[in-house]
Design a protein around this motif. Structure first.
Motif, PDB file in Angstrom:
ATOM      1  N   SER A 479       0.712  -1.355   0.086  1.00 49.87           N
ATOM      2  CA  SER A 479       0.028   0.092  -0.487  1.00 49.87           C
ATOM      3  C   SER A 479       0.887   0.790   0.092  1.00 49.87           C
ATOM      4  O   SER A 479       0.373   2.141  -0.062  1.00 49.87           O
ATOM      5  N   LYS A 480       1.977   0.952   0.308  1.00 52.31           N
ATOM      6  CA  LYS A 480       2.883   2.468   0.142  1.00 52.31           C
ATOM      7  C   LYS A 480       3.554   2.559  -0.976  1.00 52.31           C
ATOM      8  O   LYS A 480       4.753   3.077  -0.578  1.00 52.31           O
ATOM      9  N   GLY A 481       3.494   1.401  -1.623  1.00 49.80           N
ATOM     10  CA  GLY A 481       4.393   1.567  -3.340  1.00 49.80           C
ATOM     11  C   GLY A 481       5.483   0.552  -2.843  1.00 49.80           C
ATOM     12  O   GLY A 481       6.578   0.963  -3.999  1.00 49.80           O
ATOM     13  N   VAL A 482       5.791   0.342  -1.730  1.00 44.78           N
ATOM     14  CA  VAL A 482       7.195  -0.725  -2.101  1.00 44.78           C
ATOM     15  C   VAL A 482       6.920  -2.349  -2.860  1.00 44.78           C
ATOM     16  O   VAL A 482       6.092  -2.269  -3.166  1.00 44.78           O
ATOM     17  N   ARG A 483       8.014  -2.110  -3.569  1.00 49.83           N
ATOM     18  CA  ARG A 483       7.726  -3.707  -4.361  1.00 49.83           C
ATOM     19  C   ARG A 483       7.836  -4.661  -4.051  1.00 49.83           C
ATOM     20  O   ARG A 483       9.122  -4.507  -3.203  1.00 49.83           O
ATOM     21  N   LEU A 484       7.270  -5.699  -3.782  1.00 47.81           N
ATOM     22  CA  LEU A 484       8.272  -6.881  -3.696  1.00 47.81           C
ATOM     23  C   LEU A 484       7.668  -7.744  -4.085  1.00 47.81           C
ATOM     24  O   LEU A 484       7.606  -8.475  -5.549  1.00 47.81           O
ATOM     25  N   GLY A 485       8.763  -9.089  -3.590  1.00 43.41           N
ATOM     26  CA  GLY A 485       9.161 -10.204  -4.936  1.00 43.41           C
ATOM     27  C   GLY A 485       8.840 -11.112  -4.159  1.00 43.41           C
ATOM     28  O   GLY A 485       9.099 -11.636  -3.259  1.00 43.41           O
ATOM     29  N   GLY A 486       8.272 -12.151  -5.199  1.00 37.86           N
ATOM     30  CA  GLY A 486       7.262 -13.636  -4.378  1.00 37.86           C
ATOM     31  C   GLY A 486       7.229 -13.781  -5.830  1.00 37.86           C
ATOM     32  O   GLY A 486       8.022 -14.414  -7.157  1.00 37.86           O
ATOM     33  N   THR A 487       7.530 -15.456  -5.366  1.00 37.08           N
ATOM     34  CA  THR A 487       7.322 -17.245  -6.048  1.00 37.08           C
ATOM     35  C   THR A 487       5.091 -17.199  -5.908  1.00 37.08           C
ATOM     36  O   THR A 487       4.820 -17.228  -4.810  1.00 37.08           O
ATOM     37  N   LEU A 488       4.852 -17.378  -7.055  1.00 35.77           N
ATOM     38  CA  LEU A 488       3.109 -17.728  -7.479  1.00 35.77           C
ATOM     39  C   LEU A 488       3.177 -19.914  -7.398  1.00 35.77           C
ATOM     40  O   LEU A 488       3.539 -20.181  -8.437  1.00 35.77           O
ATOM     41  N   PHE A 489       2.981 -20.144  -6.620  1.00 29.35           N
ATOM     42  CA  PHE A 489       2.380 -21.624  -6.649  1.00 29.35           C
ATOM     43  C   PHE A 489       1.307 -21.983  -7.335  1.00 29.35           C
ATOM     44  O   PHE A 489       0.385 -21.733  -6.800  1.00 29.35           O
ATOM     45  N   ILE A 490       0.293 -22.895  -8.313  1.00 24.14           N
ATOM     46  CA  ILE A 490      -0.288 -22.297  -9.809  1.00 24.14           C
ATOM     47  C   ILE A 490      -0.416 -24.518  -9.456  1.00 24.14           C
ATOM     48  O   ILE A 490      -0.110 -25.017 -10.086  1.00 24.14           O
ATOM     49  N   PRO A 491      -1.059 -24.425  -8.629  1.00 22.14           N
ATOM     50  CA  PRO A 491      -1.336 -25.925  -9.026  1.00 22.14           C
ATOM     51  C   PRO A 491      -2.435 -26.972  -9.772  1.00 22.14           C
ATOM     52  O   PRO A 491      -2.403 -25.506 -10.566  1.00 22.14           O
ATOM     53  N   GLU A 492      -1.759 -28.013 -10.782  1.00 25.04           N
ATOM     54  CA  GLU A 492      -2.607 -28.505 -11.253  1.00 25.04           C
ATOM     55  C   GLU A 492      -3.683 -28.748 -11.626  1.00 25.04           C
ATOM     56  O   GLU A 492      -4.387 -28.147 -12.599  1.00 25.04           O
ATOM     57  N   LYS A 493      -4.428 -28.482 -10.377  1.00 27.64           N
ATOM     58  CA  LYS A 493      -5.590 -28.674 -10.133  1.00 27.64           C
ATOM     59  C   LYS A 493      -6.186 -28.242  -8.904  1.00 27.64           C
ATOM     60  O   LYS A 493      -6.398 -28.515  -8.085  1.00 27.64           O
ATOM     61  N   PRO A 494      -6.705 -27.087  -9.471  1.00 29.06           N
ATOM     62  CA  PRO A 494      -6.881 -25.934  -8.360  1.00 29.06           C
ATOM     63  C   PRO A 494      -8.196 -26.237  -7.774  1.00 29.06           C
ATOM     64  O   PRO A 494      -8.981 -26.276  -8.625  1.00 29.06           O
ATOM     65  N   THR A 495      -8.308 -25.886  -6.493  1.00 31.60           N
ATOM     66  CA  THR A 495      -9.372 -26.282  -5.660  1.00 31.60           C
ATOM     67  C   THR A 495     -10.188 -24.801  -5.397  1.00 31.60           C
ATOM     68  O   THR A 495     -11.491 -24.745  -4.843  1.00 31.60           O
ATOM     69  N   GLY A 496      -9.882 -23.810  -6.213  1.00 33.59           N
ATOM     70  CA  GLY A 496     -10.311 -22.126  -5.472  1.00 33.59           C
ATOM     71  C   GLY A 496      -9.759 -21.649  -4.348  1.00 33.59           C
ATOM     72  O   GLY A 496     -10.309 -20.698  -3.847  1.00 33.59           O
TER      73      GLY A 496
END
Length: 790
Positions: A479-496
């Protein structure tokens, strides 16, 4: 143009040598929407699809769906009180497959080890007479495959013949939904094109049935079930047959074009890495040329010139991964990335042609860039992230590789063994007899998409990389404009369901201390939960101030920024998002709830004392336990330290009590052995600039009022042998008597979730494994969240 493109991410190596048909099953469904020419709805039986699908996928099999016309199929007979049916009904990935079934003409029968005809009234129409589906079943059976059916699905094999026009199941016992159990007074029955049991008998089969539930028949490589109650048994019997088969050189699957191309690329990747010139010759056409531009001049080298750079047995620190393959008939292009040591990333572009019934590289061009420099003691993410992920042995043993800033870690899900690995070279690591050990009990060798594990130089285990999810490196802002770096894990069979993982204390990156966040993300992503992990501010790829200057409210805002990012990703189809965190997250998550509870659909804290204990309480408690474990301090010494800590926190709240703190500290600091335990005197504390953690953080912050008012699902996990009073912390939450809060105390477990039988065994050189309940209970509770979403 028919494209077959494989996308891989930083840690995913998709380099396969052949289609593993032993792990692929084809489900046959029907496109029929009505019974005959009536307006009575007909459909495929949802339970007969998803129940066996669940059994097969849990056993590691992949499922494809075919129908006579391809595309969407009608489904019915849905029972939403059945947990498995509910799970799949709201699984967007799965339902999309039912909406886009493949046509028989698009099926390569060689890719499947079994075929299953699912039931429902629709199965009586369009399937049995489809000659292409008959041919597919015949080819699978000829290759030692299994033919299976459930209920009305048996109608699909009514006219099944061998290559000579004779019944494929002559004399075999076959079951399905018998004509005698049909309601012949109903209009639907009058539209049936044939009576199933009579058709089976007319095709030389021995049709049988029973009045009992769960009736099924196994006769040779035919497995048939009478009705939906047999779904689980049919699937299990198919698995038994497939697992009992021995695959030898005569039953290996003929490689598809795509797999032949992969194999050729693998010859190139591993031939250059392992010093194998002959493998390079297998990959290259005799007239192969390599092209590159140097100082605006086109430089061409022949294949032999290139091969001469590699000498037999001289290994290089190179790791490769296939990024994409695109082919049409006898021509293909491919893209491969090669990381040389941890200094350069090469990108290779290939042209391949089919030559004398095999694929050969005829052209290669490349470019490269320097990898970012890292601290000498730290691992370069661009090189070592590719090792992370899941590896499966032929015995279905799962090994998860994680990474901290300085080393790799290996977790065996079957035995719960956990080891920090010690680097020998970029591709070779050793493990000792405990989590932190310099012994060499095993050697891990990373080779392209697999791990080889050795003991005393003898190969004892090989595990091949398998993708249960994809990873994407992401960047977003708080919310303060600071850039954050991360990793997104997207499952083969997402459950929502999605979670943002919140760190513990210290300068943690997205993988966490001892790779604990990475392992947690891996475990729950494999369950279909989308996961976001991120670097703390000032760490890794995240900008901002040093983590030491961030209070609980600042850290909470970063966690909430993760939720906002997930909500912005419309491609993820997320229904509920929660915060899940360890240790320090016990204060951060309630702070996030205070600020914006409407954004948080559920919360989970793991080994987090802050859920019900203030820092000013926790510090004296923990210090007392730790001093007792040392075994070298008297009761008087312990009491003196605990008292000084209490006076110190009283001073932080009320600076007027400075003299009380200083006088007491002076009275005991002659004991030099206590100095490491004592907090500073008042003159060494900057209450204005707040440079130390105890002035930055709210040492008197109490999360209990937050939990009183938060009415969404909460899970709190505590360990029996913390260096804190776990039972007290848990009881304070239990005393709230909130039905939405579930707490659990894991026996024989210490702070990190590791197995122990003593509160004083916190030394990682003595610990060897995770407690068996640590990950399983987390996953079980998240499953209840998924179910509550339906």
């Amino acid at each position: 143009m028919k494209k077959q493109i494989l996308f891989t991410l930083i840690i995913s190596l998709i380099i396969l040598t052949k289609v593993n048909a032993q792990k692929r099953i084809l489900f046959v469904t029907s496109n029929q929407h009505f019974y005959g020419n009536t307006t009575i709805n007909a459909s495929n039986h949802f339970g007969e699809i998803v129940i066996p699908h669940d059994v097969f996928t849990n056993a590691g099999f992949e499922i494809d769906f075919v129908s006579p016309k391809g595309g969407a199929i009608p489904i019915g007979y849905i029972n939403t009180s059945n947990d498995i049916q509910k799970k799949y009904l709201y699984d967007g990935f799965f339902m999309n497959k039912l909406a886009h079934t493949i046509k028989p003409s698009e099926v390569n029968a060689d890719n499947y080890s079994a075929i299953l005809y699912t039931g429902g009234g629709a199965a009586m129409y369009g399937v049995a007479e489809d000659t292409l589906i008959q041919k597919i079943a015949r080819q699978i059976y000829k290759r030692n495959g299994v033919i299976s059916t459930i209920c009305h699905g048996t109608a699909g094999i009514a006219f099944l013949k061998d290559d000579n026009g004779k019944s494929l199941y002559a004399g075999k016992r076959i079951t399905g939904f018998p004509d005698i159990l049909e309601d012949k007074t109903k209009e639907y029955y009058k539209t049936f094109p044939f009576a199933m049991d009579k058709a089976i008998k007319d095709n030389a089969g021995n049709f049988v049935y029973s009045k009992e539930n769960n009736f099924y028949v196994v006769d040779g490589r035919f497995v048939t079930g009478q009705d939906p109650t047999s779904s689980v048994s049919v699937a299990n019997e198919v698995i038994k047959l497939l697992n009992s088969q021995t695959v030898n050189s005569n039953t290996l699957i003929e490689k598809s074009n795509l797999d032949q191309i992969r194999e050729t690329l693998l010859h190139y990747i591993e031939g250059t890495a392992n010093g194998q010139p002959e493998r390079l010759r297998k990959a290259f056409h005799p007239k192969f040329n390599l092209y590159t531009v140097t100082k605006d001049t086109l430089w061409t080298r022949s294949g032999e010139q290139y091969i001469n750079n590699f000498h037999e047995g001289e290994k290089t620190n190179r790791m490769g991964r296939i990024i994409s393959i695109d082919f049409e008939k006898d021509a293909a292009t491919a893209k491969v990335e090669i990381i040389a040591s941890d200094t350069r990333l090469f990108t290779d572009y290939f042209l391949l042609l089919k030559y004398q019934d095999s694929w050969k590289i005829v052209h290669k061009s490349y470019t490269w860039r320097e990898l970012p420099k890292t601290n000498q003691s730290e691992l370069n993410p661009e090189f070592f992230d590719q090792f992370m992920g899941d590896y499966v042995t032929p015995e279905n043993e799962l090994i998860v590789i994680g990474r901290s800033k300085i080393k790799l870690y290996a977790f065996n899900e079957q035995t719960n063994d956990f080891r920090g690995l010690n680097k020998v070279s970029d591709n070779t690591w050793t493990a000792g007899s405990s989590i932190k050990s310099n012994e060499v009990k095993q050697t891990y060798k990373f080779k392209s998409n697999k791990i080889e594990i050795y003991e005393n130089e003898k190969l004892i285990k090989t595990a091949v990389k398998k993708s249960f999810y994809t990873n994407k490196k992401v960047k977003y802002h708080n919310s303060k404009g600071v850039r954050l770096g991360g990793t997104l894990f997207i499952p083969e069979k997402p459950t929502g369901i999605a979670v943002v993982l919140v760190h513990g204390a210290g300068p943690e990156d997205r993988n966490g201390y001892l790779s604990n966040l990475r392992l947690l993300a891996d475990n729950i992503a494999r369950e279909g939960v989308t996961v976001l992990t991120y670097d703390k501010q000032g760490v890794g790829e995240s900008q901002g101030v040093s983590y030491e200057k961030l209070n609980f409210a600042d850290l909470a805002q970063d966690a909430l920024a993760g939720i906002d990012f997930l909500k912005s990703r419309k491609d993820l189809s997320i229904a509920k998002i929660g915060l899940v965190g360890v240790w320090q997250a016990g204060w951060i998550i309630p702070k996030a709830i205070e600020h914006s509870s409407n954004k948080i659909d559920f919360a989970m804290t793991i080994t987090a004392p802050g859920t019900s204990m203030k820092i000013k309480e926790m510090d004296p408690y923990g210090t007392e336990i730790e001093m007792r474990c040392k075994g070298t301090y008297s009761e008087t010494q312990i009491s003196n330290v605990v008292t000084q800590l209490k006076y110190f926190y009283e001073f932080l709240e009320n600076p007027a009590l400075a003299k009380k703190l200083d006088d007491y500290t002076k009275s005991i600091d002659k004991d030099a052995s206590l100095k490491e335990w004592l907090r500073p005197t008042s003159d060494k504390v900057d209450l204005v600039n707040k440079k130390d953690w105890f002035t930055v953080q709210e040492v008197n912050y109490d999360a209990i009022p937050v939990w009183k008012n938060f009415n969404k699902p909460v899970y709190m996990s505590f360990n029996e042998w913390e260096d804190l009073p776990s039972s007290l912390i848990k009881s304070r939450i239990d005393d709230l008597k909130k039905k939405n809060i579930h707490t659990t105390l894991i026996k024989n477990s210490q702070h990190g979730g590791f197995e122990t039988s003593s509160g004083c065994s916190g030394d990682y050189s003595t610990l060897t494994k995770y407690n068996k309940d640590y990950f399983s209970q987390i996953k079980a509770w998240l499953k209840t969240i998924r179910m509550s979403n339906l």
